[in-house]
Design a protein around this motif. Structure first.
Motif, mmCIF file in Angstrom:
data_model
loop_
_atom_site.group_PDB
_atom_site.id
_atom_site.type_symbol
_atom_site.label_atom_id
_atom_site.label_comp_id
_atom_site.label_asym_id
_atom_site.label_seq_id
_atom_site.Cartn_x
_atom_site.Cartn_y
_atom_site.Cartn_z
ATOM 1 N N THR A 116 -61.234 -29.876 -69.676
ATOM 2 C CA THR A 116 -61.365 -29.601 -71.100
ATOM 3 C C THR A 116 -62.148 -30.758 -71.716
ATOM 4 O O THR A 116 -62.384 -31.780 -71.067
ATOM 5 C CB THR A 116 -59.984 -29.509 -71.772
ATOM 6 N N ASP A 117 -62.529 -30.618 -72.971
ATOM 7 C CA ASP A 117 -63.192 -31.735 -73.657
ATOM 8 C C ASP A 117 -62.287 -32.957 -73.670
ATOM 9 O O ASP A 117 -62.748 -34.086 -73.456
ATOM 10 C CB ASP A 117 -63.577 -31.341 -75.088
ATOM 11 N N ALA A 118 -60.988 -32.726 -73.892
ATOM 12 C CA ALA A 118 -60.038 -33.848 -73.894
ATOM 13 C C ALA A 118 -59.958 -34.492 -72.513
ATOM 14 O O ALA A 118 -59.872 -35.721 -72.387
ATOM 15 C CB ALA A 118 -58.652 -33.375 -74.343
ATOM 16 N N GLY A 119 -60.004 -33.681 -71.462
ATOM 17 C CA GLY A 119 -59.977 -34.214 -70.099
ATOM 18 C C GLY A 119 -61.214 -35.021 -69.781
ATOM 19 O O GLY A 119 -61.146 -36.072 -69.141
ATOM 20 N N ARG A 120 -62.380 -34.531 -70.225
ATOM 21 C CA ARG A 120 -63.626 -35.262 -69.987
ATOM 22 C C ARG A 120 -63.600 -36.600 -70.725
ATOM 23 O O ARG A 120 -63.963 -37.634 -70.172
ATOM 24 C CB ARG A 120 -64.830 -34.431 -70.412
ATOM 25 N N ASP A 121 -63.147 -36.587 -71.983
ATOM 26 C CA ASP A 121 -63.063 -37.838 -72.753
ATOM 27 C C ASP A 121 -62.104 -38.818 -72.088
ATOM 28 O O ASP A 121 -62.403 -40.011 -71.975
ATOM 29 C CB ASP A 121 -62.608 -37.561 -74.191
ATOM 30 N N LYS A 122 -60.968 -38.321 -71.624
ATOM 31 C CA LYS A 122 -59.970 -39.171 -70.969
ATOM 32 C C LYS A 122 -60.548 -39.768 -69.685
ATOM 33 O O LYS A 122 -60.386 -40.957 -69.422
ATOM 34 C CB LYS A 122 -58.715 -38.350 -70.680
ATOM 35 N N ALA A 123 -61.238 -38.960 -68.895
ATOM 36 C CA ALA A 123 -61.848 -39.445 -67.652
ATOM 37 C C ALA A 123 -62.900 -40.508 -67.949
ATOM 38 O O ALA A 123 -62.943 -41.557 -67.286
ATOM 39 C CB ALA A 123 -62.471 -38.281 -66.873
ATOM 40 N N ASP A 124 -63.741 -40.248 -68.943
ATOM 41 C CA ASP A 124 -64.796 -41.204 -69.292
ATOM 42 C C ASP A 124 -64.215 -42.531 -69.774
ATOM 43 O O ASP A 124 -64.673 -43.607 -69.377
ATOM 44 C CB ASP A 124 -65.719 -40.623 -70.368
ATOM 45 N N GLN A 125 -63.212 -42.469 -70.628
ATOM 46 C CA GLN A 125 -62.597 -43.692 -71.148
ATOM 47 C C GLN A 125 -61.892 -44.475 -70.044
ATOM 48 O O GLN A 125 -62.004 -45.701 -69.975
ATOM 49 C CB GLN A 125 -61.614 -43.350 -72.269
ATOM 50 N N ALA A 126 -61.172 -43.765 -69.187
ATOM 51 C CA ALA A 126 -60.441 -44.442 -68.105
ATOM 52 C C ALA A 126 -61.409 -45.075 -67.105
ATOM 53 O O ALA A 126 -61.160 -46.179 -66.616
ATOM 54 C CB ALA A 126 -59.508 -43.454 -67.401
ATOM 55 N N LEU A 127 -62.520 -44.400 -66.820
ATOM 56 C CA LEU A 127 -63.511 -44.972 -65.910
ATOM 57 C C LEU A 127 -64.104 -46.246 -66.499
ATOM 58 O O LEU A 127 -64.236 -47.255 -65.802
ATOM 59 C CB LEU A 127 -64.617 -43.963 -65.602
ATOM 60 N N ALA A 128 -64.444 -46.221 -67.779
ATOM 61 C CA ALA A 128 -64.997 -47.423 -68.424
ATOM 62 C C ALA A 128 -63.976 -48.565 -68.370
ATOM 63 O O ALA A 128 -64.339 -49.717 -68.086
ATOM 64 C CB ALA A 128 -65.390 -47.114 -69.869
ATOM 65 N N GLY A 129 -62.704 -48.257 -68.604
ATOM 66 C CA GLY A 129 -61.661 -49.279 -68.522
ATOM 67 C C GLY A 129 -61.508 -49.828 -67.116
ATOM 68 O O GLY A 129 -61.368 -51.039 -66.920
ATOM 69 N N LEU A 130 -61.527 -48.938 -66.131
ATOM 70 C CA LEU A 130 -61.418 -49.363 -64.732
ATOM 71 C C LEU A 130 -62.566 -50.290 -64.357
ATOM 72 O O LEU A 130 -62.352 -51.340 -63.748
ATOM 73 C CB LEU A 130 -61.415 -48.144 -63.810
ATOM 74 N N LEU A 131 -63.773 -49.920 -64.733
ATOM 75 C CA LEU A 131 -64.934 -50.743 -64.385
ATOM 76 C C LEU A 131 -64.862 -52.120 -65.028
ATOM 77 O O LEU A 131 -65.268 -53.115 -64.415
ATOM 78 C CB LEU A 131 -66.227 -50.016 -64.772
ATOM 79 N N ALA A 132 -64.317 -52.203 -66.221
ATOM 80 C CA ALA A 132 -64.150 -53.511 -66.868
ATOM 81 C C ALA A 132 -63.192 -54.376 -66.057
ATOM 82 O O ALA A 132 -63.463 -55.563 -65.816
ATOM 83 C CB ALA A 132 -63.648 -53.337 -68.300
ATOM 84 N N HIS A 133 -62.077 -53.797 -65.602
ATOM 85 C CA HIS A 133 -61.120 -54.545 -64.776
ATOM 86 C C HIS A 133 -61.757 -54.972 -63.456
ATOM 87 O O HIS A 133 -61.560 -56.096 -62.992
ATOM 88 C CB HIS A 133 -59.870 -53.703 -64.493
ATOM 89 N N GLU A 134 -62.509 -54.061 -62.841
ATOM 90 C CA GLU A 134 -63.106 -54.368 -61.546
ATOM 91 C C GLU A 134 -64.222 -55.406 -61.675
ATOM 92 O O GLU A 134 -64.405 -56.230 -60.784
ATOM 93 C CB GLU A 134 -63.588 -53.083 -60.871
ATOM 94 N N ARG A 135 -64.944 -55.389 -62.791
ATOM 95 C CA ARG A 135 -65.963 -56.431 -63.015
ATOM 96 C C ARG A 135 -65.315 -57.808 -63.087
ATOM 97 O O ARG A 135 -65.882 -58.791 -62.604
ATOM 98 C CB ARG A 135 -66.732 -56.152 -64.314
ATOM 99 N N GLU A 136 -64.138 -57.878 -63.711
ATOM 100 C CA GLU A 136 -63.417 -59.160 -63.786
ATOM 101 C C GLU A 136 -63.093 -59.674 -62.393
ATOM 102 O O GLU A 136 -63.234 -60.867 -62.121
ATOM 103 C CB GLU A 136 -62.121 -59.002 -64.584
ATOM 104 N N ILE A 137 -62.655 -58.793 -61.521
ATOM 105 C CA ILE A 137 -62.317 -59.192 -60.151
ATOM 106 C C ILE A 137 -63.562 -59.695 -59.425
ATOM 107 O O ILE A 137 -63.539 -60.726 -58.764
ATOM 108 C CB ILE A 137 -61.664 -58.018 -59.389
ATOM 109 N N LEU A 138 -64.666 -58.971 -59.564
ATOM 110 C CA LEU A 138 -65.890 -59.317 -58.843
ATOM 111 C C LEU A 138 -66.674 -60.457 -59.475
ATOM 112 O O LEU A 138 -67.591 -61.001 -58.853
ATOM 113 C CB LEU A 138 -66.789 -58.084 -58.710
ATOM 114 N N ALA A 139 -66.310 -60.853 -60.686
ATOM 115 C CA ALA A 139 -67.024 -61.934 -61.379
ATOM 116 C C ALA A 139 -66.937 -63.251 -60.621
ATOM 117 O O ALA A 139 -67.742 -64.154 -60.847
ATOM 118 C CB ALA A 139 -66.483 -62.098 -62.800
ATOM 119 N N ARG A 140 -66.007 -63.375 -59.693
ATOM 120 C CA ARG A 140 -65.851 -64.596 -58.898
ATOM 121 C C ARG A 140 -66.990 -64.759 -57.881
ATOM 122 O O ARG A 140 -67.134 -65.812 -57.282
ATOM 123 C CB ARG A 140 -64.510 -64.583 -58.186
#
Length: 165
Positions: A116-140
């Motif tokens: 649904t539109d809500a599902g797509r928005d949720k997936a997009d937001q969660a992916l952006a959040g995940l990538l931010a966390h993973e960038r922090e890990i790889l920043a080392r």
């Protein structure tokens, strides 16, 4: 700089000098990193009100491209769960309004699962959040180190991917 794996390896070398414990130096670190990554992922998903399995299903549909739908069988292949588990997951995501079931126009007995539109928005937001966390890990690591690590890990993973497990 010494980490917990260095201490573990030193202890095994002292206690079992007859064994080659070199694999522990790499694979114990991979295992420990996987646990830390799993925690970071759970945190990223929770920030968006998702469980890891919900993220897996929603992002499989999102990656499928417009109209963001797959058959339950295709979802099984991408998420590596049983048919009964997938049915339960689709039911739960439907209840949350994140996916809908539609009749498959190519198979009268089949269904398609669509975001649904809500599902797509949720997936997009969660992916952006995940990538931010993973960038922090790889920043080392420097960019070149990240590329080298990705290449080395690919070499280790490819045989498992080809074997289907």
């Amino acid at each position: 700089m010494e980490d917990e794996v260095d201490r573990l390896v030193a202890a095994w070398r002292r206690e079992r000098p007859d064994l080659d414990v070199e694999p522990l130096e790499v694979l114990s670190r991979v295992s420990r990193l996987a646990r830390h990554l799993d925690r970071a992922r759970r945190t990223a998903f929770a920030e968006h009100g998702l469980e890891p399995w919900e993220f897996d299903v929603l992002t499989a549909l999102r990656r499928a491209g417009d109209p963001y739908q797959l058959s339950p069988g295709q979802l099984l292949t991408q998420t590596l769960v049983t048919s009964g588990t997938m049915t339960n997951r689709i039911d739960r995501l439907t209840t949350k309004g994140l996916v809908v079931r539609l009749p498959d126009p190519d198979d009268r007995r089949g269904v398609l699962v669509r975001l649904t539109d809500a599902g797509r928005d949720k997936a997009d937001q969660a992916l952006a959040g995940l990538l931010a966390h993973e960038r922090e890990i790889l920043a080392r690591l420097a960019p070149a180190q990240r590329g080298e690590l990705a290449s080395l890990l690919r070499q280790l993973v490819i045989p498992f991917d080809r074997a289907g497990g």
